[in-house]
Design an enzyme around this catalytic site. Structure first.
Site, mmCIF file in Angstrom:
data_model
loop_
_atom_site.group_PDB
_atom_site.id
_atom_site.type_symbol
_atom_site.label_atom_id
_atom_site.label_comp_id
_atom_site.label_asym_id
_atom_site.label_seq_id
_atom_site.Cartn_x
_atom_site.Cartn_y
_atom_site.Cartn_z
ATOM 1 N N PHE A 1 8.754 -2.071 -0.600
ATOM 2 C CA PHE A 1 8.518 -1.753 -2.014
ATOM 3 C C PHE A 1 9.635 -0.920 -2.612
ATOM 4 O O PHE A 1 9.825 -0.895 -3.837
ATOM 5 C CB PHE A 1 7.165 -1.040 -2.176
ATOM 6 C CG PHE A 1 7.190 0.426 -1.886
ATOM 7 C CD1 PHE A 1 7.381 1.371 -2.890
ATOM 8 C CD2 PHE A 1 7.009 0.897 -0.591
ATOM 9 C CE1 PHE A 1 7.404 2.724 -2.619
ATOM 10 C CE2 PHE A 1 7.019 2.256 -0.308
ATOM 11 C CZ PHE A 1 7.220 3.172 -1.325
ATOM 12 N N LYS A 2 10.412 -0.238 -1.773
ATOM 13 C CA LYS A 2 11.490 0.611 -2.285
ATOM 14 C C LYS A 2 12.518 -0.198 -3.084
ATOM 15 O O LYS A 2 13.204 0.337 -3.950
ATOM 16 C CB LYS A 2 12.188 1.329 -1.132
ATOM 17 C CG LYS A 2 11.271 2.182 -0.249
ATOM 18 C CD LYS A 2 10.751 3.396 -0.957
ATOM 19 C CE LYS A 2 9.794 4.215 -0.090
ATOM 20 N NZ LYS A 2 10.420 5.012 0.930
ATOM 21 N N ASP A 3 12.627 -1.508 -2.793
ATOM 22 C CA ASP A 3 13.568 -2.351 -3.536
ATOM 23 C C ASP A 3 13.225 -2.429 -5.015
ATOM 24 O O ASP A 3 14.105 -2.665 -5.847
ATOM 25 C CB ASP A 3 13.571 -3.774 -2.965
ATOM 26 C CG ASP A 3 14.191 -3.870 -1.583
ATOM 27 O OD1 ASP A 3 15.182 -3.169 -1.322
ATOM 28 O OD2 ASP A 3 13.676 -4.654 -0.755
ATOM 29 N N THR B 1 13.482 3.719 2.504
ATOM 30 C CA THR B 1 14.344 4.160 1.404
ATOM 31 C C THR B 1 15.807 3.929 1.741
ATOM 32 O O THR B 1 16.596 3.487 0.896
ATOM 33 C CB THR B 1 14.109 5.653 1.096
ATOM 34 O OG1 THR B 1 12.789 5.824 0.594
ATOM 35 C CG2 THR B 1 15.096 6.158 0.064
#
Length: 486
Positions: free
Chosen positions: A123-125, A156
């Site tokens: 999800f960090k993308d 991250t």
């Protein structure tokens, strides 16, 4: 839109002025002086937008100093089906963050929001790809350069490095806890050979890495001389980019603004769910925000008791959901600032106590630091905890009941979501990563390997390049200086 420090002693600045930094000069975190509000008419108008279109509408409320045409071009460059192409079988990558209804019976609706279609499968993308393009835009305007200094517990780092590799004027120095990530996570970072990427494996836990990032950020003279910036979730732009997918999740799960939804978010550093808090403060009809922790349950303890008790390195568990192996939630200060009605002096005192005494107590009990815990409910927060046995069981049950494989952090989220789901209110669980990133535990749970997207088949076998260092701030500063030439 102006931004001020949670500790109250830094001059207000605009979005572009805080974009390239991290901590405010007084050690606090930036927040807008007031949250922009979203009307029902706006929500109605946003229902038919693409993800890029929605991102533009949300972000322009915060980045008011960036010309609208420039901001629109940046988000349209970022949120494309080509960038977010790693959809699960049966998902539409063009939706960027598609919803999958896992269960819908007897008024109970459980939904998974896919956030891991980006280049590093996490999800960090969702925020980091935008941050890379914002950084490049801002640096080009100033004809400047930036040395990013960050810490990662797993996802991250790779998201930042893949977003910043090859970017003109940018170097990345990324700390990670040595031998405490999954093999896939380590390989994603350490296999990068780009000359502007520097990986440092720190002998310690994530909190040791994060403490060094904060120590360097608080050395204002060094920070200025070495042109230090950050991509950790203390960076406001990264948090606000995550606000967008809460709007997308809500708008996709509802047909009317009279409806509410709840979100369950696997959380260690409080950045992801802090974005949900911001969306709720903007007027998004969110009922509950449920924090799901692993064995490192500092956040669950606070939302159950009002006691924020930071664990020491020796008390931080190395778990099978390693991206949440965090015992000092660096974004938590933003929520406490809102909980305390913007009392910056009190925030400064409480987080000073975190450094000197290891935490604070807002339970209202004799000897506590205050009684504000009773106000937490009005912000919609609840919490729960999941341990290794829960993860294994949840992965197995989701495979059996819904026919999909989930990663270990998402398993923590679903386990806790099922404990908090309410009749008539859809519960959206935010996916953390694709299961291939944590194959060791998938194999333990299901007796087989997780499916891998194309291009990642043999990533662990690639040559790796990284430095092993102790948690020594002075040595870290010297390493950065030696590799920047500044």
């Amino acid at each position: 839109m102006q931004y001020a420090s949670t500790r109250g002693h830094a001059a207000a600045q605009n979005f572009s002025e805080i974009l390239l930094g991290g901590l405010a000069p007084d050690g606090g975190l930036y927040l807008p002086t007031s949250y922009p509000q979203v009307s029902g008419a706006e929500l109605d108008a946003w229902r038919g937008l693409s993800y890029a279109g929605l991102a533009f509408e949300v972000l322009k409320k915060f980045a008011t100093d960036i010309p609208a045409d420039d901001l629109k071009a940046i988000v349209e460059k970022t949120y494309t089906a080509d960038v977010y192409r790693n959809a699960r079988q049966g998902e539409d990558a063009a939706q960027i963050t598609p919803l999958r209804v896992l269960e819908d019976k007897d008024g109970r609706k459980l939904i998974l929001q896919a956030l891991s279609n980006g280049p590093t499968l996490a999800f960090k993308d969702m925020a980091m790809q935008l941050l890379g393009n914002l950084f490049e835009y801002a640096l080009a305007k100033k004809q400047a350069e930036l040395n990013i200094f960050g810490a990662t517990s797993g996802d991250t780092g790779s998201a930042a490095e893949y977003a910043m590799r090859g970017k003109k004027g940018i170097r990345v120095f990324m700390l990670s806890p040595h031998k405490k990530m999954s093999a896939f996570q380590a390989a994603q970072m350490f296999s990068l050979q780009d000359p502007n990427i520097f990986n440092i494996a720190v002998e310690g836990v994530f909190d040791d890495c994060q403490d060094m990032v904060k120590a360097v950020s608080n050395d204002l003279a060094y920070k200025e001389r070495q042109k230090i910036g950050t991509v950790n979730s203390i960076n406001w732009a990264r948090v606000v980019a995550q606000v967008v997918y809460y709007f997308r999740g809500y708008l996709s799960a509802t047909s009317s603004n009279a409806q509410k939804v709840s979100f369950t978010v696997p959380s260690g550093n409080f950045g992801n769910i802090c974005a949900g808090h911001i969306a709720r403060m903007m007027g998004l009809p969110i009922d509950k925000l449920v924090v799901a922790t692993n064995e490192n349950d500092v956040l669950d303890e606070f939302f159950r008791t009002g006691v924020y008790r930071v664990r020491k390195s020796a008390e931080t568990w190395h778990t099978t959901s390693p991206s949440m192996d965090i015992s000092k939630a660096s974004n938590f200060e933003r929520f406490i600032y809102d909980l305390l009605d913007g009392d910056a002096d009190r925030v400064k005192a409480l987080f000073g106590k975190v450094e000197t005494a290891g935490g604070f107590d807002l339970s209202g009990q004799p000897g506590s630091d205050g009684d504000e815990f009773k106000k937490v409910a009005r912000f919609g927060f609840q919490s729960g905890k999941s341990v290794h046995a829960d993860r294994l069981n949840t992965i197995r049950q989701v495979e059996k009941n819904y026919g999909i494989t989930i990663d270990t952090h998402t398993a923590d989220g679903i386990k806790v979501a099922l404990e908090h789901i309410e009749t008539g209110v859809p519960m959206i669980v935010l996916e953390t990563a694709l299961p291939a990133k944590f194959n060791e535990t998938i194999r333990e749970a299901l007796g087989r390997d997780a499916e891998r997207p194309a291009g990642f088949e043999n990533i662990e076998a690639l040559p790796q390049r990284f430095e092993v260092m102790t948690a020594d701030v002075d040595k870290m500063k010297a390493f950065i200086a030696a590799n920047t030439g500044l």
